[in-house]
Design a protein around this motif. Structure first.
Motif, PDB file in Angstrom:
ATOM      1  N   PRO A   6      83.722 153.844   2.724  1.00 48.86           N
ATOM      2  CA  PRO A   6      82.906 152.645   2.529  1.00 48.86           C
ATOM      3  C   PRO A   6      81.479 152.881   2.062  1.00 48.86           C
ATOM      4  CG  PRO A   6      82.913 153.209   4.834  1.00 48.86           C
ATOM      5  CD  PRO A   6      83.780 154.235   4.157  1.00 48.86           C
ATOM      6  N   LEU A   7      81.095 154.100   1.691  1.00 51.46           N
ATOM      7  CA  LEU A   7      79.739 154.359   1.232  1.00 51.46           C
ATOM      8  C   LEU A   7      79.744 154.743  -0.235  1.00 51.46           C
ATOM      9  CD1 LEU A   7      78.378 156.456   4.257  1.00 51.46           C
ATOM     10  CD2 LEU A   7      78.198 153.981   3.897  1.00 51.46           C
ATOM     11  N   GLY A   8      78.613 154.489  -0.895  1.00 54.35           N
ATOM     12  CA  GLY A   8      78.484 154.868  -2.290  1.00 54.35           C
ATOM     13  C   GLY A   8      77.998 156.294  -2.445  1.00 54.35           C
ATOM     14  N   VAL A   9      76.969 156.649  -1.686  1.00 56.03           N
ATOM     15  CA  VAL A   9      76.412 157.995  -1.752  1.00 56.03           C
ATOM     16  C   VAL A   9      76.283 158.517  -0.323  1.00 56.03           C
ATOM     17  CG1 VAL A   9      74.024 157.139  -1.801  1.00 56.03           C
ATOM     18  CG2 VAL A   9      74.530 159.432  -2.658  1.00 56.03           C
ATOM     19  N   TRP A  10      76.949 159.619  -0.038  1.00 59.60           N
ATOM     20  CA  TRP A  10      76.983 160.157   1.320  1.00 59.60           C
ATOM     21  C   TRP A  10      75.850 161.146   1.567  1.00 59.60           C
ATOM     22  CZ3 TRP A  10      81.057 159.201   4.991  1.00 59.60           C
ATOM     23  CH2 TRP A  10      82.000 158.259   4.531  1.00 59.60           C
ATOM     24  N   LEU A  11      75.393 161.804   0.523  1.00 62.80           N
ATOM     25  CA  LEU A  11      74.346 162.824   0.643  1.00 62.80           C
ATOM     26  C   LEU A  11      73.253 162.526  -0.386  1.00 62.80           C
ATOM     27  CD1 LEU A  11      76.723 165.916   0.898  1.00 62.80           C
ATOM     28  CD2 LEU A  11      75.553 164.786   2.802  1.00 62.80           C
ATOM     29  N   PRO A  12      72.440 161.510  -0.153  1.00 62.93           N
ATOM     30  CA  PRO A  12      71.531 161.006  -1.197  1.00 62.93           C
ATOM     31  C   PRO A  12      70.383 161.936  -1.548  1.00 62.93           C
ATOM     32  CG  PRO A  12      71.145 159.864   0.887  1.00 62.93           C
ATOM     33  CD  PRO A  12      72.382 160.679   1.069  1.00 62.93           C
ATOM     34  N   TRP A  13      70.123 162.987  -0.736  1.00 67.41           N
ATOM     35  CA  TRP A  13      69.008 163.886  -1.016  1.00 67.41           C
ATOM     36  C   TRP A  13      69.485 165.245  -1.531  1.00 67.41           C
ATOM     37  CZ3 TRP A  13      66.435 159.769  -0.022  1.00 67.41           C
ATOM     38  CH2 TRP A  13      66.647 159.020   1.131  1.00 67.41           C
TER      39      TRP A  13
ATOM     40  N   MET B 196      70.642 159.816   8.770  1.00 66.78           N
ATOM     41  CA  MET B 196      71.758 158.913   8.467  1.00 66.78           C
ATOM     42  C   MET B 196      71.394 157.447   8.615  1.00 66.78           C
ATOM     43  SD  MET B 196      75.452 160.541   9.507  1.00 66.78           S
ATOM     44  CE  MET B 196      75.004 161.061  11.164  1.00 66.78           C
ATOM     45  N   PRO B 197      70.723 157.033   9.707  1.00 64.19           N
ATOM     46  CA  PRO B 197      70.368 155.606   9.807  1.00 64.19           C
ATOM     47  C   PRO B 197      69.491 155.135   8.645  1.00 64.19           C
ATOM     48  CG  PRO B 197      70.136 156.674  11.942  1.00 64.19           C
ATOM     49  CD  PRO B 197      70.346 157.767  10.941  1.00 64.19           C
ATOM     50  N   LEU B 198      68.534 155.987   8.225  1.00 67.90           N
ATOM     51  CA  LEU B 198      67.668 155.644   7.102  1.00 67.90           C
ATOM     52  C   LEU B 198      68.464 155.510   5.805  1.00 67.90           C
ATOM     53  CD1 LEU B 198      64.937 155.308   5.679  1.00 67.90           C
ATOM     54  CD2 LEU B 198      64.777 157.812   5.578  1.00 67.90           C
ATOM     55  N   SER B 199      69.350 156.471   5.542  1.00 66.31           N
ATOM     56  CA  SER B 199      70.099 156.442   4.285  1.00 66.31           C
ATOM     57  C   SER B 199      71.064 155.265   4.244  1.00 66.31           C
ATOM     58  CB  SER B 199      70.842 157.763   4.063  1.00 66.31           C
ATOM     59  OG  SER B 199      71.765 158.023   5.095  1.00 66.31           O
ATOM     60  N   ARG B 200      71.641 154.889   5.402  1.00 64.35           N
ATOM     61  CA  ARG B 200      72.520 153.706   5.419  1.00 64.35           C
ATOM     62  C   ARG B 200      71.725 152.437   5.137  1.00 64.35           C
ATOM     63  NH1 ARG B 200      74.741 157.403   4.981  1.00 64.35           N
ATOM     64  NH2 ARG B 200      76.412 158.373   6.154  1.00 64.35           N
ATOM     65  N   ALA B 201      70.538 152.330   5.728  1.00 62.60           N
ATOM     66  CA  ALA B 201      69.700 151.158   5.479  1.00 62.60           C
ATOM     67  C   ALA B 201      69.274 151.111   4.012  1.00 62.60           C
ATOM     68  CB  ALA B 201      68.470 151.191   6.392  1.00 62.60           C
ATOM     69  N   LEU B 202      68.937 152.270   3.452  1.00 58.46           N
ATOM     70  CA  LEU B 202      68.571 152.334   2.043  1.00 58.46           C
ATOM     71  C   LEU B 202      69.743 151.912   1.163  1.00 58.46           C
ATOM     72  CD1 LEU B 202      66.672 153.226  -0.261  1.00 58.46           C
ATOM     73  CD2 LEU B 202      67.614 155.536  -0.006  1.00 58.46           C
ATOM     74  N   GLU B 203      70.943 152.378   1.516  1.00 56.60           N
ATOM     75  CA  GLU B 203      72.107 152.037   0.701  1.00 56.60           C
ATOM     76  C   GLU B 203      72.389 150.535   0.744  1.00 56.60           C
ATOM     77  OE1 GLU B 203      76.552 153.638  -0.362  1.00 56.60           O
ATOM     78  OE2 GLU B 203      75.403 154.601   1.228  1.00 56.60           O
ATOM     79  N   ARG B 204      72.283 149.949   1.924  1.00 55.22           N
ATOM     80  CA  ARG B 204      72.494 148.498   2.017  1.00 55.22           C
ATOM     81  C   ARG B 204      71.504 147.742   1.133  1.00 55.22           C
ATOM     82  NH1 ARG B 204      72.777 149.965   7.605  1.00 55.22           N
ATOM     83  NH2 ARG B 204      74.959 150.017   8.303  1.00 55.22           N
ATOM     84  N   ARG B 205      70.271 148.215   1.106  1.00 53.14           N
ATOM     85  CA  ARG B 205      69.251 147.536   0.305  1.00 53.14           C
ATOM     86  C   ARG B 205      69.512 147.709  -1.183  1.00 53.14           C
ATOM     87  NH1 ARG B 205      62.667 147.939   1.053  1.00 53.14           N
ATOM     88  NH2 ARG B 205      62.126 146.606  -0.728  1.00 53.14           N
ATOM     89  N   VAL B 206      69.798 148.946  -1.614  1.00 48.03           N
ATOM     90  CA  VAL B 206      70.023 149.209  -3.033  1.00 48.03           C
ATOM     91  C   VAL B 206      71.237 148.436  -3.550  1.00 48.03           C
ATOM     92  CG1 VAL B 206      70.687 150.993  -4.699  1.00 48.03           C
ATOM     93  CG2 VAL B 206      68.891 151.455  -3.019  1.00 48.03           C
ATOM     94  N   LEU B 207      72.304 148.384  -2.740  1.00 45.91           N
ATOM     95  CA  LEU B 207      73.545 147.759  -3.196  1.00 45.91           C
ATOM     96  C   LEU B 207      73.587 146.249  -2.960  1.00 45.91           C
ATOM     97  CD1 LEU B 207      76.194 150.438  -2.130  1.00 45.91           C
ATOM     98  CD2 LEU B 207      75.069 150.119  -4.342  1.00 45.91           C
ATOM     99  N   SER B 208      72.534 145.707  -2.360  1.00 45.31           N
ATOM    100  CA  SER B 208      72.463 144.258  -2.206  1.00 45.31           C
ATOM    101  C   SER B 208      72.408 143.605  -3.594  1.00 45.31           C
ATOM    102  CB  SER B 208      71.219 143.876  -1.405  1.00 45.31           C
ATOM    103  OG  SER B 208      71.080 142.471  -1.344  1.00 45.31           O
TER     104      SER B 208
END
Length: 367
Positions: free
Chosen positions: A115-122, A142-154
């Protein structure tokens, strides 16, 4: 007025972001989608990039600039579509820029490792040289990257390659609706029916954690000695030798044809792939390749696998028992052969593209 001129896609530009040809199963999928896209869109711009962990910070910046330039040069509506997978950086960071908020732009992405687009964004190429650094950067954040992903993919039109993957995206990212497509089998030569092939089974694909290659020795012990085991794919040449297992390494073209022609079934002993976040819902490129060669698939139960495989509950012992039961039984093999041939007729590249394009047409203004 032609039917094509009435299609809003024919007046739009597609900016297509995907791995370079020949680099992965995702790149193979992208090549197939591009063939269909060129017949549907007025103009297509390709932005191709490296695979997981292969791009540097400079590569990501260069790709972001290329995406912005393509959007600005487009005369009208633009669809920016990204094929997102695992630790591949350009598709995710390419969508995460202000230029993508232009009202002419429809942002779109297929999440190949839902369910994720990018698992290792850095994980850039430099960071990827140190396993310790990769873990130190990603696990605590992980919590930061999930929040970032939700925002980017909104606001991005998302699609998954399995129904369970689409449901998992909604649950994990709070995103909906998510379109459901599939991974289409590529065009491959016609081979003899599976029951007429040598008495052998195979493992195929790129070697990484969770694919089951580590269980080869156990499989050889449990599978009937009359059934040969053959292994092929990028990285398999580095596997430790196992007595009674033929390891071929990477195969392409006629060698790939010969490999699939030399097995009655492909095994998928998939297990958990990552310690980062939720369970993946796999759209197996190995299963798609097997279907292309009309080769039955026998798989352990795993999220995302369904009617494209004979599903086995349990572990390696149960998988081996199913192989012994099915591959040595002519009637069972005939049933599996008929099933995989029907799948190959139904799961076509044009149908996969049609599902992907439906959301684009709905989002674009009528011509």
């Amino acid at each position: 007025m032609s039917q094509r001129s009435l299609d809003p896609l024919s007046h739009a530009t597609l900016v297509y972001v995907a791995p370079r040809p020949g680099s992965s199963g995702v790149s193979d999928y992208a090549d197939d989608m591009l063939i269909e896209a060129r017949g549907a869109f007025g103009h297509v711009v390709e932005i191709r990039h490296g695979g997981a962990g292969q791009d540097s910070v400079r590569d990501v910046i260069r790709a972001r600039r290329a995406i912005r330039a393509a959007v600005r040069a487009a005369p009208g509506a633009v669809v920016v579509h990204a094929e997102q997978s695992g630790g591949v950086l350009v598709p995710f960071w390419g969508l995460a820029q202000r230029a993508m908020r232009d009202p002419r732009v429809i942002r779109s992405a297929t999440l190949h490792d839902a369910p994720l687009g990018v698992w290792l964004p850095w994980r850039t190429r430099g960071i990827g040289r140190s396993r310790l650094l990769v873990h130190a950067l990603h696990y605590p954040t992980m919590p930061l990257s999930r929040a970032l992903e939700r925002r980017v993919l909104s606001g991005v039109h998302l699609s998954a390659l399995t129904a369970s993957g689409a449901e998992a995206i909604t649950a994990e990212l709070g995103h909906g609706p998510v379109a459901v497509s599939f991974l289409p089998p590529p065009a491959r030569p016609v081979l003899p029916p599976a029951p007429q092939r040598p008495l052998a089974v195979g493992l195929f694909g790129y070697v990484y954690k969770g694919k089951g290659f580590q269980d080869l020795e156990r499989l050889r012990v449990l599978i009937d000695d009359r059934i040969a085991i053959r292994v092929a794919g990028r990285g398999t040449e580095l596997l430790p030798p196992v007595p009674g297992v033929e390891i071929l390494g990477g195969v392409e073209g006629a060698q790939e044809d010969a490999f699939f022609g030399g097995v009655r079934a492909i095994l998928l002993p998939y297990g958990r792939r990552s310690s980062y976040g939720p369970q993946t819902h796999v759209a197996s490129s190995v299963a798609a390749r097997a279907i292309a060669y009309r080769t039955p698939v026998i798989a352990l139960r795993y999220p995302g696998l369904s009617d494209e495989a004979e599903i086995v509950d349990g572990g390696i012992d149960e998988l081996a028992a199913a192989v012994n039961r099915l591959v040595l039984d002519e009637e069972a093999m005939a049933r599996l052969d008929a099933s995989v041939r029907a799948l190959g007729e139904r799961l076509t590249v044009p149908e996969a593209f049609r599902r992907l394009a439906t959301s684009w047409r709905a989002a674009l203004p009528a011509a």
